[in-house]
Scaffold this motif. Structure first.
Motif, PDB file in Angstrom:
ATOM      1  N   VAL A   3      -0.775   5.690  -0.912  1.00 37.23           N
ATOM      2  CA  VAL A   3      -1.452   4.389  -0.940  1.00 37.23           C
ATOM      3  C   VAL A   3      -0.450   3.267  -0.686  1.00 37.23           C
ATOM      4  O   VAL A   3      -0.745   2.269  -0.042  1.00 37.23           O
ATOM      5  CB  VAL A   3      -2.167   4.205  -2.281  1.00 37.23           C
ATOM      6  CG1 VAL A   3      -2.773   2.813  -2.388  1.00 37.23           C
ATOM      7  CG2 VAL A   3      -3.244   5.273  -2.461  1.00 37.23           C
ATOM      8  N   LEU A   4       0.748   3.431  -1.239  1.00 39.63           N
ATOM      9  CA  LEU A   4       1.824   2.462  -1.046  1.00 39.63           C
ATOM     10  C   LEU A   4       2.772   3.014   0.017  1.00 39.63           C
ATOM     11  O   LEU A   4       3.163   4.175  -0.050  1.00 39.63           O
ATOM     12  CB  LEU A   4       2.570   2.212  -2.351  1.00 39.63           C
ATOM     13  CG  LEU A   4       1.709   1.756  -3.536  1.00 39.63           C
ATOM     14  CD1 LEU A   4       2.577   1.493  -4.766  1.00 39.63           C
ATOM     15  CD2 LEU A   4       0.891   0.524  -3.180  1.00 39.63           C
ATOM     16  N   THR A   5       3.158   2.168   0.969  1.00 39.76           N
ATOM     17  CA  THR A   5       3.954   2.617   2.106  1.00 39.76           C
ATOM     18  C   THR A   5       5.405   2.182   1.985  1.00 39.76           C
ATOM     19  O   THR A   5       5.694   0.981   1.849  1.00 39.76           O
ATOM     20  CB  THR A   5       3.364   2.063   3.416  1.00 39.76           C
ATOM     21  OG1 THR A   5       2.010   2.502   3.547  1.00 39.76           O
ATOM     22  CG2 THR A   5       4.162   2.556   4.614  1.00 39.76           C
ATOM     23  N   GLY A  25      -1.879  -3.193  -0.894  1.00 39.47           N
ATOM     24  CA  GLY A  25      -3.048  -3.977  -0.582  1.00 39.47           C
ATOM     25  C   GLY A  25      -3.486  -4.831  -1.749  1.00 39.47           C
ATOM     26  O   GLY A  25      -2.798  -4.909  -2.783  1.00 39.47           O
ATOM     27  N   SER A  26      -4.645  -5.466  -1.586  1.00 35.83           N
ATOM     28  CA  SER A  26      -5.118  -6.398  -2.604  1.00 35.83           C
ATOM     29  C   SER A  26      -5.527  -5.693  -3.896  1.00 35.83           C
ATOM     30  O   SER A  26      -5.566  -6.325  -4.956  1.00 35.83           O
ATOM     31  CB  SER A  26      -6.301  -7.199  -2.059  1.00 35.83           C
ATOM     32  OG  SER A  26      -7.344  -6.328  -1.657  1.00 35.83           O
ATOM     33  N   ALA A  99      -2.686   4.851 -11.373  1.00 31.29           N
ATOM     34  CA  ALA A  99      -1.359   4.432 -10.945  1.00 31.29           C
ATOM     35  C   ALA A  99      -1.057   5.164  -9.648  1.00 31.29           C
ATOM     36  O   ALA A  99      -1.321   6.366  -9.540  1.00 31.29           O
ATOM     37  CB  ALA A  99      -0.317   4.788 -12.004  1.00 31.29           C
ATOM     38  N   VAL A 100      -0.514   4.462  -8.671  1.00 32.14           N
ATOM     39  CA  VAL A 100      -0.200   5.071  -7.378  1.00 32.14           C
ATOM     40  C   VAL A 100       1.255   4.826  -7.034  1.00 32.14           C
ATOM     41  O   VAL A 100       1.827   3.789  -7.381  1.00 32.14           O
ATOM     42  CB  VAL A 100      -1.119   4.531  -6.258  1.00 32.14           C
ATOM     43  CG1 VAL A 100      -2.549   4.981  -6.483  1.00 32.14           C
ATOM     44  CG2 VAL A 100      -1.042   3.011  -6.166  1.00 32.14           C
ATOM     45  N   PHE A 101       1.850   5.795  -6.350  1.00 37.15           N
ATOM     46  CA  PHE A 101       3.253   5.719  -5.965  1.00 37.15           C
ATOM     47  C   PHE A 101       3.388   5.616  -4.453  1.00 37.15           C
ATOM     48  O   PHE A 101       2.525   6.089  -3.704  1.00 37.15           O
ATOM     49  CB  PHE A 101       3.992   6.990  -6.410  1.00 37.15           C
ATOM     50  CG  PHE A 101       4.201   7.102  -7.890  1.00 37.15           C
ATOM     51  CD1 PHE A 101       3.249   7.705  -8.695  1.00 37.15           C
ATOM     52  CD2 PHE A 101       5.369   6.627  -8.481  1.00 37.15           C
ATOM     53  CE1 PHE A 101       3.439   7.830 -10.067  1.00 37.15           C
ATOM     54  CE2 PHE A 101       5.571   6.750  -9.845  1.00 37.15           C
ATOM     55  CZ  PHE A 101       4.597   7.345 -10.628  1.00 37.15           C
TER      56      PHE A 101
END
Lengths: 110, 115
Positions: A3-5, A25-26, A99-101
């Motif tokens: 999700v996070l680049t 993102g938002s 939570a995303v990494f």
């Protein structure tokens, strides 16, 4: 696909400065705090930065975090060979309610 | 502060494992606790969270209904019961402490292999 680049790798010479980007993102970075983790080879991740730019007391001030809009940046100054590691960004995501990494960035100190 | 996670091992698909985490050096019963896993390729994934008194839990979609996080504050222990294990659950599982919207302490990790 994270999700996070993050860029897969960065490199710089000892003593130099390097930055690692984290784009989201938002629903995640745009709304929530970003944390950064360092994982040295063969060890567990360790918290470097929380709440976008706060360092735990035992973390060197060579490490700093910043955020603008839906992107965050980790900066490392005065690079040392001991900084060679994988670096991960992380934030909460409202859409996933999780939570995303980021996928991680490998730092090489040339 | 220390987190000692254990209980990993080799298990067949469809099997079960129970991971444990023994914290020390802080007041366990006042902290949110989480499990985070790291896949063989290196990627990190949040797995589960439990609130300080154990009344609220949350899970990543891929394990919801198969994994159960629990805690025993009287015995200073955190658990992750993993049922109906799949090959894609193969990972190193880390016990972590949640604090100020971050995972501020990590265990050394315990390897789970589903094969």
């Amino acid at each position: 696909q994270s999700v996070l680049t993050q860029p897969p790798s960065v490199s710089a010479a000892p003593g130099q400065k390097v930055t690692i980007s984290c784009s989201g993102g938002s629903s995640n970075i745009g709304t929530h705090f970003v944390s950064w983790y360092q994982q040295l080879p063969g060890t567990a991740p360790k918290l470097l930065i929380s709440e976008d730019n706060k360092r735990p007391s035992q973390i060197s001030d060579r490490f700093s975090g910043s955020k603008s809009g839906t992107s965050a940046t980790l900066a490392i100054t005065g690079l040392q060979t001991g900084d060679e590691a994988d670096y991960y960004c992380e934030a909460h995501d409202d859409s996933l309610n999780a939570a995303v990494f980021g996928g991680g960035t490998r730092l090489t100190v040339l | 502060v220390q987190l000692v996670d254990s209980g990993g091992g080799l298990v067949q698909p469809g099997g079960s494992l129970r991971l444990s985490c023994e914290p020390s050096g802080f007041t366990f019963k006042t902290y949110w606790m989480c499990w985070v896993r790291q896949f063989p390729g290196g990627g990190l994934e949040w797995v589960a969270t439990i609130n300080p008194d154990g009344t609220q839990t949350s899970y990543v979609d891929s394990v919801n209904g198969r994994f159960t996080v629990s805690r025993d504050n009287a015995k200073n222990s955190l658990f992750l019961q993993m049922d109906s294990l799949r090959a894609e659950d193969t990972a190193i599982y880390y016990c972590t402490r949640g604090n100020n919207w971050a995972f501020d302490q990590w265990g050394r990790g315990t390897l789970v292999t589903v094969s």
